[in-house]
Enzyme design. Structure first.
Site, PDB file in Angstrom:
ATOM      1  N   SER A  48       0.845  -1.181   0.000  1.00 45.73           N
ATOM      2  CA  SER A  48       0.000   0.000   0.000  1.00 45.73           C
ATOM      3  C   SER A  48       0.881   1.231   0.000  1.00 45.73           C
ATOM      4  O   SER A  48       2.019   1.195   0.480  1.00 45.73           O
ATOM      5  CB  SER A  48      -0.890  -0.011   1.243  1.00 45.73           C
ATOM      6  OG  SER A  48      -1.649   1.165   1.315  1.00 45.73           O
ATOM      7  N   ASP A  49       0.357   2.345  -0.536  1.00 47.29           N
ATOM      8  CA  ASP A  49       1.125   3.581  -0.462  1.00 47.29           C
ATOM      9  C   ASP A  49       1.037   4.133   0.950  1.00 47.29           C
ATOM     10  O   ASP A  49       0.218   3.711   1.760  1.00 47.29           O
ATOM     11  CB  ASP A  49       0.660   4.604  -1.493  1.00 47.29           C
ATOM     12  CG  ASP A  49      -0.790   4.998  -1.317  1.00 47.29           C
ATOM     13  OD1 ASP A  49      -1.416   4.576  -0.335  1.00 47.29           O
ATOM     14  OD2 ASP A  49      -1.293   5.735  -2.177  1.00 47.29           O
ATOM     15  N   LYS A  50       1.894   5.076   1.289  1.00 44.78           N
ATOM     16  CA  LYS A  50       1.958   5.606   2.657  1.00 44.78           C
ATOM     17  C   LYS A  50       0.942   6.714   2.819  1.00 44.78           C
ATOM     18  O   LYS A  50       1.173   7.858   2.500  1.00 44.78           O
ATOM     19  CB  LYS A  50       3.379   6.120   2.941  1.00 44.78           C
ATOM     20  CG  LYS A  50       3.550   6.625   4.348  1.00 44.78           C
ATOM     21  CD  LYS A  50       3.398   5.509   5.348  1.00 44.78           C
ATOM     22  CE  LYS A  50       3.589   6.033   6.761  1.00 44.78           C
ATOM     23  NZ  LYS A  50       2.568   5.677   7.650  1.00 44.78           N
ATOM     24  N   THR A  51      -0.219   6.373   3.322  1.00 44.25           N
ATOM     25  CA  THR A  51      -1.277   7.362   3.539  1.00 44.25           C
ATOM     26  C   THR A  51      -1.565   7.568   5.011  1.00 44.25           C
ATOM     27  O   THR A  51      -2.346   8.430   5.362  1.00 44.25           O
ATOM     28  CB  THR A  51      -2.585   6.907   2.865  1.00 44.25           C
ATOM     29  OG1 THR A  51      -2.955   5.646   3.427  1.00 44.25           O
ATOM     30  CG2 THR A  51      -2.423   6.782   1.364  1.00 44.25           C
TER      31      THR A  51
END
Length: 181
Positions: A48-51
């Protein structure tokens, strides 16, 4: 040579996939095709992207690029005076199917898509009432978000004219723009 398939096997597979789909949906994840549950159930690693969702389980707006300026911190919270703030708030409210739920302790919690919930929380903190914004426009047409087009578009009647409001991936939206104000 031939093969024999027990007559109950296809039904058993479908029931199992439907049960898995219901469990994934209960976690507020959308499953469009039932056979996708088989794939996700076999996943060992999910990237996952870093959100911030993985660490805080809460998505928030921290940066905004508006009219050629990148806003963050206090400037992000003091956006009310910007000449495009009304349209920005309207787009965030209309291009969303999420809602905010007020808990007993007074905190708000998004119900629905986490990205849409973060946008609704952000505009609410900035003094915009997303429910009123939704009520003041007549929805003419909506193109829901999809992974293929990476954007959501709503056509609304606003101030006596039609307005096209879009949210989504910048790499998909910016090429559609004639100018940036």
């Amino acid at each position: 040579a031939g093969a024999a398939v027990p007559e109950g096997l296809p039904m058993a597979v479908n029931v199992s996939l439907a049960y898995s789909m219901a469990k994934i949906t209960a976690d507020r994840n959308l499953v469009r095709k039932m056979n996708a549950t088989e794939t996700i159930g076999a996943a060992n690693v999910i990237c996952s992207d870093k959100t911030g969702t993985l660490t805080q389980n809460k998505m928030t707006v921290v940066h905004l690029y508006l009219a050629g300026q990148r806003l963050n911190g206090d400037r992000l919270r003091q956006l009310r005076d910007h000449h495009l703030s009304e349209l920005l708030y309207l787009s965030a409210a209309v291009n969303s199917t999420a809602h905010l739920i007020i808990k007993e302790n007074g905190q708000t919690e998004p119900d629905g898509n986490s990205t849409e919930g973060a946008l609704l929380t952000w505009i609410t903190v900035n003094g915009a009432a997303y429910k009123q914004l939704r009520e003041q426009v007549a929805l003419v047409k909506r193109i829901p978000f999809s992974a293929e087009i990476k954007r959501m578009t709503s056509v609304v009647r606003h101030d006596g004219a039609l307005a096209v409001l879009t949210k989504g991936a910048p790499e998909r939206i910016l090429p559609l723009c004639a100018s940036i104000e």
